[in-house]
Structures are given as C-alpha cells and as structure tokens.
Design a protein around this motif. Sequence first.
Motif, PDB file in Angstrom:
ATOM      1  N   GLN A 615      28.443  39.188  25.445  1.00  0.00           N
ATOM      2  CA  GLN A 615      28.900  39.794  26.699  1.00  0.00           C
ATOM      3  C   GLN A 615      28.310  41.192  26.899  1.00  0.00           C
ATOM      4  N   SER A 616      28.209  41.967  25.801  1.00  0.00           N
ATOM      5  CA  SER A 616      27.741  43.352  25.932  1.00  0.00           C
ATOM      6  C   SER A 616      26.274  43.411  26.384  1.00  0.00           C
ATOM      7  N   PHE A 617      25.544  42.339  26.165  1.00  0.00           N
ATOM      8  CA  PHE A 617      24.131  42.321  26.564  1.00  0.00           C
ATOM      9  C   PHE A 617      23.989  42.139  28.082  1.00  0.00           C
ATOM     10  N   PHE A 618      25.064  41.696  28.734  1.00  0.00           N
ATOM     11  CA  PHE A 618      24.931  41.369  30.153  1.00  0.00           C
ATOM     12  C   PHE A 618      25.857  42.200  31.046  1.00  0.00           C
ATOM     13  N   THR A 619      26.478  43.230  30.449  1.00  0.00           N
ATOM     14  CA  THR A 619      27.425  44.045  31.219  1.00  0.00           C
ATOM     15  C   THR A 619      26.772  44.690  32.435  1.00  0.00           C
ATOM     16  N   TYR A 620      25.536  45.170  32.262  1.00  0.00           N
ATOM     17  CA  TYR A 620      24.891  45.907  33.354  1.00  0.00           C
ATOM     18  C   TYR A 620      23.859  45.026  34.046  1.00  0.00           C
ATOM     19  N   GLY A 621      24.064  43.726  33.966  1.00  0.00           N
ATOM     20  CA  GLY A 621      23.178  42.812  34.672  1.00  0.00           C
ATOM     21  C   GLY A 621      21.773  42.788  34.112  1.00  0.00           C
ATOM     22  N   THR A 622      21.627  43.179  32.842  1.00  0.00           N
ATOM     23  CA  THR A 622      20.284  43.178  32.263  1.00  0.00           C
ATOM     24  C   THR A 622      19.788  41.749  32.083  1.00  0.00           C
ATOM     25  N   THR A 623      18.525  41.601  31.825  1.00  0.00           N
ATOM     26  CA  THR A 623      17.947  40.276  31.612  1.00  0.00           C
ATOM     27  C   THR A 623      18.329  39.775  30.221  1.00  0.00           C
ATOM     28  N   ALA A 624      17.953  38.552  29.944  1.00  0.00           N
ATOM     29  CA  ALA A 624      18.254  37.959  28.647  1.00  0.00           C
ATOM     30  C   ALA A 624      17.337  38.505  27.558  1.00  0.00           C
ATOM     31  N   GLU A 625      16.282  39.196  27.950  1.00  0.00           N
ATOM     32  CA  GLU A 625      15.239  39.567  26.990  1.00  0.00           C
ATOM     33  C   GLU A 625      15.766  40.339  25.770  1.00  0.00           C
ATOM     34  N   PRO A 626      16.614  41.367  25.951  1.00  0.00           N
ATOM     35  CA  PRO A 626      17.080  42.080  24.737  1.00  0.00           C
ATOM     36  C   PRO A 626      17.786  41.160  23.740  1.00  0.00           C
ATOM     37  N   LEU A 627      18.578  40.211  24.242  1.00  0.00           N
ATOM     38  CA  LEU A 627      19.280  39.292  23.335  1.00  0.00           C
ATOM     39  C   LEU A 627      18.280  38.373  22.629  1.00  0.00           C
ATOM     40  N   LEU A 628      17.316  37.884  23.398  1.00  0.00           N
ATOM     41  CA  LEU A 628      16.301  37.008  22.791  1.00  0.00           C
ATOM     42  C   LEU A 628      15.486  37.781  21.767  1.00  0.00           C
ATOM     43  N   GLU A 629      15.234  39.058  22.082  1.00  0.00           N
ATOM     44  CA  GLU A 629      14.482  39.914  21.168  1.00  0.00           C
ATOM     45  C   GLU A 629      15.264  40.094  19.850  1.00  0.00           C
ATOM     46  N   TYR A 630      16.571  40.277  20.000  1.00  0.00           N
ATOM     47  CA  TYR A 630      17.426  40.392  18.816  1.00  0.00           C
ATOM     48  C   TYR A 630      17.327  39.120  17.978  1.00  0.00           C
ATOM     49  N   ALA A 631      17.430  37.960  18.644  1.00  0.00           N
ATOM     50  CA  ALA A 631      17.371  36.678  17.928  1.00  0.00           C
ATOM     51  C   ALA A 631      16.037  36.528  17.212  1.00  0.00           C
ATOM     52  N   ARG A 632      14.949  36.952  17.877  1.00  0.00           N
ATOM     53  CA  ARG A 632      13.633  36.853  17.236  1.00  0.00           C
ATOM     54  C   ARG A 632      13.559  37.761  16.009  1.00  0.00           C
ATOM     55  N   ALA A 633      14.153  38.953  16.140  1.00  0.00           N
ATOM     56  CA  ALA A 633      14.135  39.881  14.998  1.00  0.00           C
ATOM     57  C   ALA A 633      14.918  39.296  13.819  1.00  0.00           C
ATOM     58  N   LEU A 634      16.038  38.643  14.135  1.00  0.00           N
ATOM     59  CA  LEU A 634      16.829  38.055  13.048  1.00  0.00           C
ATOM     60  C   LEU A 634      16.077  36.889  12.412  1.00  0.00           C
ATOM     61  N   GLY A 635      15.437  36.087  13.278  1.00  0.00           N
ATOM     62  CA  GLY A 635      14.605  34.988  12.761  1.00  0.00           C
ATOM     63  C   GLY A 635      13.514  35.545  11.849  1.00  0.00           C
ATOM     64  N   GLY A 636      12.929  36.672  12.254  1.00  0.00           N
ATOM     65  CA  GLY A 636      11.896  37.314  11.439  1.00  0.00           C
ATOM     66  C   GLY A 636      12.459  37.724  10.089  1.00  0.00           C
ATOM     67  N   ALA A 637      13.694  38.245  10.108  1.00  0.00           N
ATOM     68  CA  ALA A 637      14.318  38.666   8.848  1.00  0.00           C
ATOM     69  C   ALA A 637      14.507  37.455   7.934  1.00  0.00           C
ATOM     70  N   GLN A 638      14.917  36.319   8.504  1.00  0.00           N
ATOM     71  CA  GLN A 638      15.114  35.118   7.695  1.00  0.00           C
ATOM     72  C   GLN A 638      13.794  34.678   7.060  1.00  0.00           C
ATOM     73  N   GLU A 639      12.717  34.754   7.853  1.00  0.00           N
ATOM     74  CA  GLU A 639      11.427  34.306   7.309  1.00  0.00           C
ATOM     75  C   GLU A 639      10.932  35.246   6.215  1.00  0.00           C
ATOM     76  N   GLU A 640      11.199  36.528   6.431  1.00  0.00           N
ATOM     77  CA  GLU A 640      10.734  37.543   5.486  1.00  0.00           C
ATOM     78  C   GLU A 640      11.584  37.526   4.199  1.00  0.00           C
ATOM     79  N   LEU A 641      12.878  37.321   4.355  1.00  0.00           N
ATOM     80  CA  LEU A 641      13.794  37.390   3.212  1.00  0.00           C
ATOM     81  C   LEU A 641      14.292  35.972   2.910  1.00  0.00           C
ATOM     82  N   ALA A 642      13.387  35.133   2.440  1.00  0.00           N
ATOM     83  CA  ALA A 642      13.648  33.692   2.376  1.00  0.00           C
ATOM     84  C   ALA A 642      14.710  33.318   1.347  1.00  0.00           C
ATOM     85  N   GLY A 643      14.979  34.202   0.385  1.00  0.00           N
ATOM     86  CA  GLY A 643      15.959  33.863  -0.643  1.00  0.00           C
ATOM     87  C   GLY A 643      17.399  34.111  -0.218  1.00  0.00           C
ATOM     88  N   THR A 644      17.589  34.631   0.989  1.00  0.00           N
ATOM     89  CA  THR A 644      18.931  34.876   1.527  1.00  0.00           C
ATOM     90  C   THR A 644      19.148  33.955   2.721  1.00  0.00           C
TER      91      THR A 644
END
Length: 737
Positions: A615-644
């Motif tokens: 909800q906080s990502f869309f309070t000011y009518g922003t686009t979905a991009e910041p949330l998708l960017e967050y998801a990509r960053a987390l996906g990157g963390a999973q790929e980088e830190l494969a043992g977790t």
Amino acid sequence: MAVGGDVPEPVSGAVFEHEAKALLREAGVPVPRGVVITEPARDFGAVAGLAEPVVLKAFGPGLVHKSESGAVRLGLRLAEVADAAGRMREALAARGITSSGFLVEEQAEAGVELIAGLVRDPGFGPVLLAGLGGVWAEALRDTALALCPVSEDDVRRMLASLRGSALLHGYRGGAGADVGAVVKLLMTLGGPGGLWERLELGEFEANPVIAAPSGVVAVDARYLPSASPPERVTGGGDGDFRRLFEPRSVAVVGASTTRPNFGNMFLEFYRAAGMPVVAVHPDAAEVAGVPAVRSLAEAGVDYALVAVPAERCADVVRQAAGVPYTQVMSGGFGEAGRPELEADLVEAARAAGTRLLGPNCMGVYCPRGRQTFTGGGLGPPGTVALISQSGGLAGEVIKVGERRGLAFSRVATVGNAADVTPAELLRWLSHDPGTRAVGLYLEDPREGRALYEALATTTLPVALLVGGRSAQGRRAAASHTGGLVGDGRIWRALAEQTGAALVGSQDDLIGVLSFFQAHGARPASGDGVLVIGPSGGASVLAADAFDQAGVRLEPLPGEALTDLRALGLGAGSTLANPLEVPVGPRSRPDLVRAAVAAILRRRPYRDVVAHVNVQSFFTYGTTAEPLLEYARALGGAQEELAGTRFTLVTRNGECAPAGVEDEVRRIAARAGVPVYRSMEAAAVAVAAARTLDRLATDGRASDGRASDGRASDGRASDGRASDGRSVGGRDFGRAGS
Ligand code: ADP
Ligand code: MG
C-alpha cells in the motif's frame, strides 16, 4: 519373581500385576523384587528375603485401581506383612471385593513418577505414550506419544515436550532423574524389537515408573491383551504408476449419447487436453463425437475411467483385462455404508489384473502426461506432487496453486483407496525423477503403518494436511491409556517423527508446497531466521507471527551493527531482528539487499524474510516501478546469496493496481523466491522449512540425488538404509508386517 503358594489364574483378558511385571523384567526393565502369596498366614515365610520397607498389594479379578480400593500399603516392615494382608483381605471383602492373593515387594526410593504405556491405535497400530505418572497422569494429562517403532530422538523429543519435563532435570532442589535410564525404558517398550512387537495389544501400561537419580523402576504394571488380534495390514503393492499419470490413451465408461453426465465431461476434458480417448458404450458407434467400443476388453488403453452406477462398476471392471489402471469415479461404496460393493470391486480389479484407483475419486492430473480431471486447460508441468483423498480439494489446490505459481508433476486423488493407497503412491513418487515435493491430503489413517513407513523413508519433503481429525478422535479407544491418546496428537506425532510438515489449512498446504518448490533444491546453510522490512507495528506483529509458528528470530550479530550504521540504518530505531529499514517508493531499492548482505557476512541466517507494505508504494499514485525494482533487488540478493533462503511477504497486496502483484510474483519466482500475502502464511512456510533441513540431517536430502534426479541408494549416513527401511535411527524391519 518368587511365588509362594498356588497362584490363581487371572480372569480372562486381564493379566495380574506380577505377570505384567514379569514381562517387563524379561525385557530388561527394572521392577521391584517381590513375592506373590495367596494365604498370608501360611505363605508368610516367602517374604523373608525382601529388603524393608516393603509394599503390600492385593490382586484379584475386580481390582483395577488398587489404591482407590485400599489395596496398597506402603512402608511395611516384614513382620507386619501377614497381619496387614489379613486385614486388607477383610476390608476388601467388606466392600465386596475378592482378593485372590497379594504381591509383596520392595519399596522403591522416591523419585519422579512417570507413566509409560503402549496402546494400539485403530489406524496407526502400536503407539508409545510417556508422561507424568501416578496421580499426575489423570490430573494433568501431561503426556506425549509416538508411533512404534520409536527412535531415541523421538523419545527425547517426547520427554522434552512434556510441560513437566523440568522435573526430570531436577527442579527447585528436586533430585531429578536418570534421563538416560528413562530413555532406555521407553526404547525397551516402543523401540525397534521392543515389547510392542511381542505383546498382543490391547494396552500395556507401567504407572508409575519411578525415575530417580540412581535409575528407574516400574512399580506398577497393567496389561490388557487385545480380545481380537489386530488385522494384519499388508504393506500394499509396489506398482509402477508411470502410465497412471502418463497413459498413452484412455477409455471413458459411462458417457451418454442422450443425457450428458460426468463421463461426457471427462470425454471433453480429454479431448481438450489432446489425449487419445475412446468411449465404451453398449450400442453406440460414437459418443459426443468420440469413437466408441462395446467393452473395456476391446478398448486397448492404458487407463480407464468408470462412471456408471455403483452396482454396475464391478462388472465393468471385470472386463478391464489388459488395462493397467482403472479409475472408478462413482461413489456409493464403503463411504455410503456398502462395503460389500467395494469388496466386489476390488475382487473384480484383482481378477482383471488392473490396478484400481478409487472408488469415489476424481482421478489423476499430470500436465506432462495430458492427464486431467479439471476443465480450463492444463497448467505448466512442474515438480510438485499431490495425493488427495478428496477430489474437490485436489481440484482447488491445483487451480489456486497454479494461480500462485505452483507447477505440478503428478496429482492423484484416491477416494476410498480400496486398492491404490496414499502410502503406495508416496513410495513410488519418492523414486520419481520428476517429483521434488509432495502434498498429502488425508481424511483417515488408512494403511496407517505403511504410511508412517513411507513418510519416514521418503527422500522428498512432504506437506501433510489432515481433515476430520476430531471425527477420528471419537473413534479413539475409551480405555485408560487409550483415553489419553487423542487422534489429533497421533497425526502430530507422525509428522514429528517423520519430518513431514503438518499444516492446518488448504492455504498453508499451498504455501508450504510453494516454499518447497522454490527452495527444495537449495543447499541452505547457517541457521535462524532474519526478518527485515519497514518499521512500526508490522515489524512487531511479524515477531509474534513467527513466535506463533514456533520459529525463533535469533538476535543480530553485534559485529554487523557498524556495517548497518554505515548504510544509514539505526539512526531513529534500534537495530534488532526483525530489522527495520525504510522500504517504499522513495527508498533505495537495494537497501534491503545491502543490509542483508552485511548481516550474512557476520552470521549466516538460513532464512531471510523480507516484507513490504504494498500500500505504501501506491499512496501518492506512483507507478509500480519502485515496487518491481524492490522485487528485482531482492531476487538479485537471492541469486547472490544462494546459501540462504529468501522469502517475500507482500502485505496489503490488494492496494496494488491489478496485475502488479502477479508481476512481483513472477520476478520473485524467476529468482526462486516464494511470495506470501501475509506474515502468518510466510511464518508457517518458513517453519515448514524444518522439513527440508530434517531430510538433510537424516541423510535423506534431495541433494543426495543423482543428477537425473533419482534418489541415490545410499540414503542414510550410517549406510544401513540402502533398502530404505531404516532412517533416522528407526528400524522398520517388522513394522510393515
Ligand atoms: P494403583 O493400582 O492404584 O495404580 P500402584 O501399584 O500404582 O496402584 O500403587 C499406588 C502408588 O503407590 C504408586 O503410584 C506409587 O506411588 C506407590 N507404590 C506402589 N508400589 C510401590 C513400590 N514398590 N515402591 C514405591 N512406591 C510404590
Ligand atoms: Mg498404578
């Protein structure tokens, strides 16, 4: 045990205390030294060798709870025994109780009084029970149970689970107990080769067992052999089910040329799935555009679906010679109070040499094999299997699960499981190269022992959902030990012992399977769970949700704090687990990734749960991009830190514009991160990760698989388990017989 005088026969069924104690003594369980006397005045000499003080107990046909009847006297000197026995006999007689004789035995030193029992559960067979004994057994009902054979780990877990377990370790100046001796006693009852294998249960109970620092002694014992010996359950067959899931062609019996029915629906499903299908019809040349033959015998198919009234099913199945698998969809058999019709059906299947699925079941789903029982097309082929006693539930788990990103290898509904059972299917799936995790939905412990063995030896993570546990409870034995055994607890014990993840709802079944799908093959290391996300109540509630699921959030490593401060964290809040970081449209999308990396460098958490307030990502009518960017960053963390193992929680997802959640899910899935919409669901899934970890510690892990995905034969590190019958210190040598 010495015997003075002629000892009378016990009444039919019951066994006298000294006889039950003889069984314990033979098995190696310490019991007090004692003698049996029938005529106190005459047999008095027999007690001479006992050490004082002694205990006097009357026995007789009507004497069950001795102390309540005044049939136990403690602290006697030998010289007092004859007199006390005479008076006890008179007092009992005055209450209409005949005493056949007396047990005089040495009095054990004081200690913690425990109960140790064996009882035959109607579904799962012999069960070991342990808990606080004596009066506590009934007042507190503080007991634990486990299916036999138990392992030492099981027994230690049972003791640790008691509310009163602290008493064993010496509480507030209490002396404690020789826990090793308690464990040994419980293994003697319920372990491999234990008493449970030799007794005709019934029930067997030692209550109390007095546990002192110097050892244990069973000062009372009861044995109620079963009036009717238990039905011997066979381990079932070991069919090759590949063509059940991937038939080259199928036949449908029961579709109508005039009034479309279930048979017609299946003809449609198969046609839509591209499966070669033929109808079986007594006189039509085709049914709804599908070519028809007169009898199953002419169909020449791998799989037949029978949807005719129950009374006619056996006749149809009798013609299934040459058809390896026959599914009877029709109901109206055992579940409807007509077991004889079900027996006929099984008989017909045996005669025809076909394996029977059902009756009363929806069938099979396997995208890879074009097998289906649902409309709306086949989902993507995957690695998750499902065995379900309910067709309706299986349909929902398939549809909802696929919507959430699950991909199935094989789904079988078994209905009444008159021939093919969940246990047999689980055994086969355990060697199926295409399957990496299994969901089980069960409503009764049919073939309970075989199921136990299959669960204890499978190399696959299993999520288990049980329906109708309370109805099972009503069927539990009404006797003393039997009355302590609640059925919900049996399923929990089964899960504890085998490492299966017991879940409480369909949602959690899907959630846990999603976790297994995402992380099942990940060679995770480290331990503990780190939760990271925006600050506030959500963070506090996250801690509660994990607590509720039985997951501890281990404190942050002190060495990481400087690194976290360098990232700008901890200025306005404390640095703790759950870790609070700014997450939102204006925050650094990779802040979570950087913080987690900083922490994992110092302390390898096995699981990281990242949560966002969508909800906080869309309070000011922003686009979905910041949330998708967050998801990509987390996906990157999973790929980088494969043992977790990373898990994402998208709280308040309903506040995102349509389609955004799906996009987040897709991004996460590509990196192998499962996504949950609530902290509670995530907590259940992360708790179930113990199942994955347990397979690894038991030497059953999926990383023990060869590259083609087949389970390697060396299953347990002790090397005894290549036959798959002994895992985690449990020996099933005779359990399945
Ligand atoms: P009941 O049929 O009432 O269960 P028990 O044989 O268990 O009779 O005896 C009642 C209680 O007496 C036990 O719970 C235990 O506390 C005590 N007791 C019985 N036998 C002995 C013994 N040999 N040594 C020490 N205490 C004993
Ligand atoms: Mg007793």
